[in-house]
Design a protein around this motif. Structure first.
Motif, PDB file in Angstrom:
ATOM      1  N   PHE A  16       4.190 -14.978  -6.066  1.00  0.00           N
ATOM      2  CA  PHE A  16       3.785 -13.687  -6.619  1.00  0.00           C
ATOM      3  C   PHE A  16       2.528 -13.179  -5.933  1.00  0.00           C
ATOM      4  CE2 PHE A  16       1.607 -11.141 -10.019  1.00  0.00           C
ATOM      5  CZ  PHE A  16       2.493 -10.079  -9.994  1.00  0.00           C
ATOM      6  N   SER A  17       2.524 -11.904  -5.592  1.00  0.00           N
ATOM      7  CA  SER A  17       1.342 -11.295  -4.963  1.00  0.00           C
ATOM      8  C   SER A  17       1.123  -9.890  -5.516  1.00  0.00           C
ATOM      9  CB  SER A  17       1.495 -11.243  -3.434  1.00  0.00           C
ATOM     10  OG  SER A  17       2.653 -10.531  -3.067  1.00  0.00           O
ATOM     11  N   PHE A  18      -0.126  -9.451  -5.469  1.00  0.00           N
ATOM     12  CA  PHE A  18      -0.512  -8.120  -5.961  1.00  0.00           C
ATOM     13  C   PHE A  18      -1.444  -7.508  -4.924  1.00  0.00           C
ATOM     14  CE2 PHE A  18      -0.900  -5.823 -10.232  1.00  0.00           C
ATOM     15  CZ  PHE A  18      -1.372  -4.655  -9.680  1.00  0.00           C
ATOM     16  N   TYR A  19      -1.163  -6.259  -4.530  1.00  0.00           N
ATOM     17  CA  TYR A  19      -2.004  -5.527  -3.590  1.00  0.00           C
ATOM     18  C   TYR A  19      -2.533  -4.267  -4.267  1.00  0.00           C
ATOM     19  CZ  TYR A  19      -0.237  -8.369   0.295  1.00  0.00           C
ATOM     20  OH  TYR A  19       0.083  -9.412   1.138  1.00  0.00           O
ATOM     21  N   TRP A  20      -3.857  -4.114  -4.280  1.00  0.00           N
ATOM     22  CA  TRP A  20      -4.505  -2.909  -4.769  1.00  0.00           C
ATOM     23  C   TRP A  20      -4.865  -2.063  -3.541  1.00  0.00           C
ATOM     24  CZ3 TRP A  20      -5.038  -7.747  -6.702  1.00  0.00           C
ATOM     25  CH2 TRP A  20      -4.982  -7.945  -8.085  1.00  0.00           C
ATOM     26  N   ILE A  21      -4.183  -0.955  -3.316  1.00  0.00           N
ATOM     27  CA  ILE A  21      -4.392  -0.136  -2.123  1.00  0.00           C
ATOM     28  C   ILE A  21      -5.364   0.994  -2.450  1.00  0.00           C
ATOM     29  CG2 ILE A  21      -3.299   1.142  -0.265  1.00  0.00           C
ATOM     30  CD1 ILE A  21      -2.355  -1.757  -0.502  1.00  0.00           C
ATOM     31  N   LEU A  22      -6.507   1.005  -1.786  1.00  0.00           N
ATOM     32  CA  LEU A  22      -7.547   1.995  -2.054  1.00  0.00           C
ATOM     33  C   LEU A  22      -7.234   3.322  -1.357  1.00  0.00           C
ATOM     34  CD1 LEU A  22     -10.720  -0.265  -1.675  1.00  0.00           C
ATOM     35  CD2 LEU A  22      -9.253   0.086  -3.688  1.00  0.00           C
ATOM     36  N   LYS A  23      -7.759   4.393  -1.939  1.00  0.00           N
ATOM     37  CA  LYS A  23      -7.633   5.753  -1.382  1.00  0.00           C
ATOM     38  C   LYS A  23      -6.190   6.189  -1.205  1.00  0.00           C
ATOM     39  CE  LYS A  23     -10.319   4.373   1.931  1.00  0.00           C
ATOM     40  NZ  LYS A  23     -11.107   4.282   3.199  1.00  0.00           N
ATOM     41  N   ALA A  24      -5.299   5.647  -2.026  1.00  0.00           N
ATOM     42  CA  ALA A  24      -3.888   6.013  -1.966  1.00  0.00           C
ATOM     43  C   ALA A  24      -3.402   6.407  -3.351  1.00  0.00           C
ATOM     44  CB  ALA A  24      -3.046   4.850  -1.433  1.00  0.00           C
ATOM     45  N   GLY A  25      -2.467   7.347  -3.380  1.00  0.00           N
ATOM     46  CA  GLY A  25      -1.843   7.744  -4.624  1.00  0.00           C
ATOM     47  C   GLY A  25      -0.496   7.060  -4.794  1.00  0.00           C
ATOM     48  N   HIS A  26       0.449   7.795  -5.343  1.00  0.00           N
ATOM     49  CA  HIS A  26       1.765   7.252  -5.666  1.00  0.00           C
ATOM     50  C   HIS A  26       2.558   6.895  -4.408  1.00  0.00           C
ATOM     51  CE1 HIS A  26       4.900   6.574  -8.611  1.00  0.00           C
ATOM     52  NE2 HIS A  26       5.748   7.361  -7.976  1.00  0.00           N
ATOM     53  N   MET A  27       2.475   7.742  -3.390  1.00  0.00           N
ATOM     54  CA  MET A  27       3.200   7.523  -2.140  1.00  0.00           C
ATOM     55  C   MET A  27       2.262   6.875  -1.123  1.00  0.00           C
ATOM     56  SD  MET A  27       4.490  10.206  -3.868  1.00  0.00           S
ATOM     57  CE  MET A  27       6.056  10.966  -4.326  1.00  0.00           C
ATOM     58  N   ILE A  28       2.125   5.573  -1.217  1.00  0.00           N
ATOM     59  CA  ILE A  28       1.130   4.853  -0.422  1.00  0.00           C
ATOM     60  C   ILE A  28       1.327   5.016   1.081  1.00  0.00           C
ATOM     61  CG2 ILE A  28       0.295   2.521   0.171  1.00  0.00           C
ATOM     62  CD1 ILE A  28       0.586   1.823  -2.804  1.00  0.00           C
ATOM     63  N   PRO A  29       2.551   4.887   1.617  1.00  0.00           N
ATOM     64  CA  PRO A  29       2.700   5.051   3.066  1.00  0.00           C
ATOM     65  C   PRO A  29       2.324   6.447   3.560  1.00  0.00           C
ATOM     66  CG  PRO A  29       4.598   3.911   2.155  1.00  0.00           C
ATOM     67  CD  PRO A  29       3.805   4.441   0.990  1.00  0.00           C
ATOM     68  N   SER A  30       2.456   7.463   2.689  1.00  0.00           N
ATOM     69  CA  SER A  30       2.057   8.817   3.070  1.00  0.00           C
ATOM     70  C   SER A  30       0.542   8.960   3.075  1.00  0.00           C
ATOM     71  CB  SER A  30       2.662   9.851   2.110  1.00  0.00           C
ATOM     72  OG  SER A  30       4.061   9.904   2.229  1.00  0.00           O
ATOM     73  N   ASP A  31      -0.124   8.370   2.086  1.00  0.00           N
ATOM     74  CA  ASP A  31      -1.579   8.516   1.941  1.00  0.00           C
ATOM     75  C   ASP A  31      -2.355   7.570   2.838  1.00  0.00           C
ATOM     76  OD1 ASP A  31      -1.084  10.432   0.051  1.00  0.00           O
ATOM     77  OD2 ASP A  31      -1.497   9.151  -1.672  1.00  0.00           O
ATOM     78  N   GLN A  32      -1.870   6.343   2.966  1.00  0.00           N
ATOM     79  CA  GLN A  32      -2.574   5.317   3.739  1.00  0.00           C
ATOM     80  C   GLN A  32      -1.557   4.563   4.603  1.00  0.00           C
ATOM     81  OE1 GLN A  32      -5.831   4.875   4.006  1.00  0.00           O
ATOM     82  NE2 GLN A  32      -6.271   6.514   2.561  1.00  0.00           N
ATOM     83  N   GLY A  33      -1.060   5.249   5.621  1.00  0.00           N
ATOM     84  CA  GLY A  33       0.003   4.689   6.451  1.00  0.00           C
ATOM     85  C   GLY A  33      -0.379   3.415   7.178  1.00  0.00           C
ATOM     86  N   GLU A  34      -1.585   3.360   7.719  1.00  0.00           N
ATOM     87  CA  GLU A  34      -2.026   2.178   8.459  1.00  0.00           C
ATOM     88  C   GLU A  34      -2.156   0.969   7.529  1.00  0.00           C
ATOM     89  OE1 GLU A  34      -2.372   1.764  11.580  1.00  0.00           O
ATOM     90  OE2 GLU A  34      -2.619   3.725  12.506  1.00  0.00           O
ATOM     91  N   MET A  35      -2.720   1.205   6.334  1.00  0.00           N
ATOM     92  CA  MET A  35      -2.890   0.110   5.386  1.00  0.00           C
ATOM     93  C   MET A  35      -1.538  -0.384   4.880  1.00  0.00           C
ATOM     94  SD  MET A  35      -5.475  -1.595   4.083  1.00  0.00           S
ATOM     95  CE  MET A  35      -4.549  -3.098   4.322  1.00  0.00           C
ATOM     96  N   ALA A  36      -0.618   0.548   4.656  1.00  0.00           N
ATOM     97  CA  ALA A  36       0.732   0.175   4.216  1.00  0.00           C
ATOM     98  C   ALA A  36       1.428  -0.670   5.272  1.00  0.00           C
ATOM     99  CB  ALA A  36       1.548   1.430   3.916  1.00  0.00           C
ATOM    100  N   LEU A  37       1.195  -0.326   6.527  1.00  0.00           N
ATOM    101  CA  LEU A  37       1.801  -1.081   7.623  1.00  0.00           C
ATOM    102  C   LEU A  37       1.246  -2.505   7.682  1.00  0.00           C
ATOM    103  CD1 LEU A  37       3.921  -0.436   9.777  1.00  0.00           C
ATOM    104  CD2 LEU A  37       2.065   0.125  11.344  1.00  0.00           C
ATOM    105  N   GLU A  38      -0.067  -2.644   7.458  1.00  0.00           N
ATOM    106  CA  GLU A  38      -0.668  -3.977   7.431  1.00  0.00           C
ATOM    107  C   GLU A  38      -0.113  -4.801   6.269  1.00  0.00           C
ATOM    108  OE1 GLU A  38      -2.831  -5.473   9.630  1.00  0.00           O
ATOM    109  OE2 GLU A  38      -2.239  -3.732  10.823  1.00  0.00           O
ATOM    110  N   MET A  39       0.067  -4.146   5.128  1.00  0.00           N
ATOM    111  CA  MET A  39       0.639  -4.834   3.976  1.00  0.00           C
ATOM    112  C   MET A  39       2.061  -5.297   4.281  1.00  0.00           C
ATOM    113  SD  MET A  39       1.358  -3.349   0.140  1.00  0.00           S
ATOM    114  CE  MET A  39       2.648  -2.264   0.787  1.00  0.00           C
ATOM    115  N   LEU A  40       2.857  -4.443   4.901  1.00  0.00           N
ATOM    116  CA  LEU A  40       4.215  -4.806   5.286  1.00  0.00           C
ATOM    117  C   LEU A  40       4.216  -6.057   6.134  1.00  0.00           C
ATOM    118  CD1 LEU A  40       7.314  -4.174   5.799  1.00  0.00           C
ATOM    119  CD2 LEU A  40       6.514  -2.960   7.838  1.00  0.00           C
ATOM    120  N   LYS A  41       3.322  -6.103   7.107  1.00  0.00           N
ATOM    121  CA  LYS A  41       3.270  -7.264   8.014  1.00  0.00           C
ATOM    122  C   LYS A  41       2.876  -8.530   7.259  1.00  0.00           C
ATOM    123  CE  LYS A  41       0.911  -6.231  11.790  1.00  0.00           C
ATOM    124  NZ  LYS A  41      -0.166  -5.569  12.569  1.00  0.00           N
ATOM    125  N   MET A  42       1.971  -8.405   6.291  1.00  0.00           N
ATOM    126  CA  MET A  42       1.568  -9.587   5.505  1.00  0.00           C
ATOM    127  C   MET A  42       2.712 -10.076   4.629  1.00  0.00           C
ATOM    128  SD  MET A  42      -2.360  -8.647   4.402  1.00  0.00           S
ATOM    129  CE  MET A  42      -2.537 -10.176   3.464  1.00  0.00           C
TER     130      MET A  42
END
Length: 439
Positions: A408-434
């Motif tokens: 189980f894992s939980f990610y709190w993505i800062l400076k992002a709203g409901h559509m995380i890849p739209s708001d914080q695309g680079e951070m979403a990509l890093e999360m995907l890789k992790m």
């Protein structure tokens, strides 16, 4: 309607091909798409991009299926062109496309969503059990027809109501894999800003907005009172009534916040004037509408429709989305926290990720249902301190926090709203890789 065979008229487009539909940007990724008849009169559309990594073949990278919310939001439209696909809405290459690190399968789900369609009103899904059953038919077809993906790690990523559907789908998928009736390497599910426990979201709207200085004391009182009405309906098992009261609570929030954007509290979007419609139509326009903006609708029903070449003449992209939402309204407010518990107990890798600025599925509500999980590993998970993740856009700054314990894992993505890849695309990509173990 001429599409009675699974994967009928499926097309494969090779990379670096220019189309006479007005595309000016050649794709690096190979593509294929088609329909699967998941039930009589129920036709589901899918679109696959093979990964385009310069350092690895698609067989060495994971396969990700993306599920949009709503219900009635189109993965093949919004998820593809607004969030993680290789091209953006203007058909320019997206720098943060997930196709760089995985093959991506978009599915317009439930039937009636996007380019998926039904022949009769009785064919719409009315609950997540039917949604999961339909998706299992599609996935069995997919992995039987494309055996090259059977050993590739397969992840389901989701957003909003797509997370509720993803949880139910994952549970049935895992059972099918264990049973041997479906061959795939199911590696995990990721629930993004997901409608897992609707009541926990609604009950925390007031406190969240109050702490963000978007409600005063009077507003907090009104929002909390409206939320209590929703809670009473849910506790009494009156789920259709709860959906109606959920709509009322949203209106109370909008009145007291001068129209806060439920998808990102730092942006404000004026609500279109809607009169003379029932609450279900209002809800659909409120929450499906942003996923079907005119510019995206024109793209999907214009150049994309022409490119695909297999969409029936009487099918319009998004044309049945309100009916999809309405058909699921009796199931809408039901929680699926128990499904997440079952996934964790079965050893399935489960990730929850949420945007800091999201209201509709605020992080406070997500944390509440997580803390009520019956999973044996929860006490140890709760004792962990979260770890910071560097912001890829602003090195040295914090882009997210995360905690991982066993499966189980939980990610709190800062400076992002409901559509995380739209708001914080680079951070979403890093999360995907992790999550897919590429970091």
């Amino acid at each position: 309607m001429g599409l009675t065979k699974s994967w009928a008229l499926s097309l494969v487009l090779l990379g670096f091909v220019l189309f006479d539909t007005g595309f000016s940007t050649p794709l690096k990724a190979n593509e294929t798409w088609g329909y699967v008849d998941v039930r009589e009169g129920a036709h589901m559309f899918w679109w696959l991009y093979y990964s385009d990594s310069p350092s690895a073949s698609f067989s060495q990278l994971p396969l990700v299926m993306w599920l949009q919310g709503g219900p009635g939001g189109s993965s093949c439209g919004f998820g593809n062109f607004e969030e993680i696909g290789p091209l953006d809405r203007d058909l320019n290459l997206r720098k943060t496309s997930w196709v760089q690190y995985s093959s991506v399968l978009f599915v317009d789900n439930p039937v009636g969503t996007g380019f998926s369609y039904v022949d009769t009103e009785t064919a719409y899904a009315t609950d997540v059990a039917t949604v999961a059953s339909d998706m299992l038919v599609l996935l069995k077809n997919f992995f039987n027809e494309r055996k090259e993906f059977q050993k590739v790690p397969f992840y389901i990523f989701s957003e909003s109501y797509g997370g509720k559907m993803a949880a139910a789908i994952s549970l049935e998928l895992n059972k099918a894999v264990v049973k041997g009736s479906l061959k795939c390497n199911f590696a995990g599910v990721a629930l993004g800003d997901s409608w897992i426990s609707p009541l926990d979201s609604v009950m925390t709207w007031g406190p969240y907005l109050y702490t963000m200085s978007l409600l005063d004391d009077n507003g907090l009182g009104e929002v909390s009172a409206a939320a209590e009405d929703v809670k009473q309906a849910v506790n009494q098992g009156q789920y259709l009534k709860a959906t109606a009261l959920w709509s009322v609570t949203e209106s109370v929030v909008e009145k007291n916040t001068n129209g806060v954007n439920f998808y990102n509290i730092l942006t404000q979007e004026p609500e279109d004037s809607v009169t003379g419609v029932g609450y279900l139509s209002l809800l659909a326009r409120r929450h499906i509408g942003p996923l079907h903006r005119q510019s995206l609708s024109e793209l999907m029903n214009g150049k994309i429709r022409k490119k695909l070449g297999i969409i029936p003449k009487n099918v319009t992209w998004g044309g049945q989305s309100e009916e999809v939402f309405g058909s699921m309204s009796g199931d809408f407010m039901k929680p699926v926290v128990d499904v997440v518990d079952q996934l964790l107990d079965a050893g399935v890798n489960v990730t929850v990720y949420n945007g800091q600025l999201d209201l509709i599925v605020d992080t406070m509500g997500q944390e509440q249902w997580v803390k009520r999980l019956k999973w044996a590993g929860l006490p140890s998970f709760n004792k962990l301190r979260w770890m910071p993740l560097d912001d890829p856009v602003s090195p040295g700054g914090t882009g997210a926090f995360y905690k991982i314990y066993k499966n189980f894992s939980f990610y709190w993505i800062l400076k992002a709203g409901h559509m995380i890849p739209s708001d914080q695309g680079e951070m979403a990509l890093e999360m995907l890789k992790m999550i897919t173990q590429q970091d």
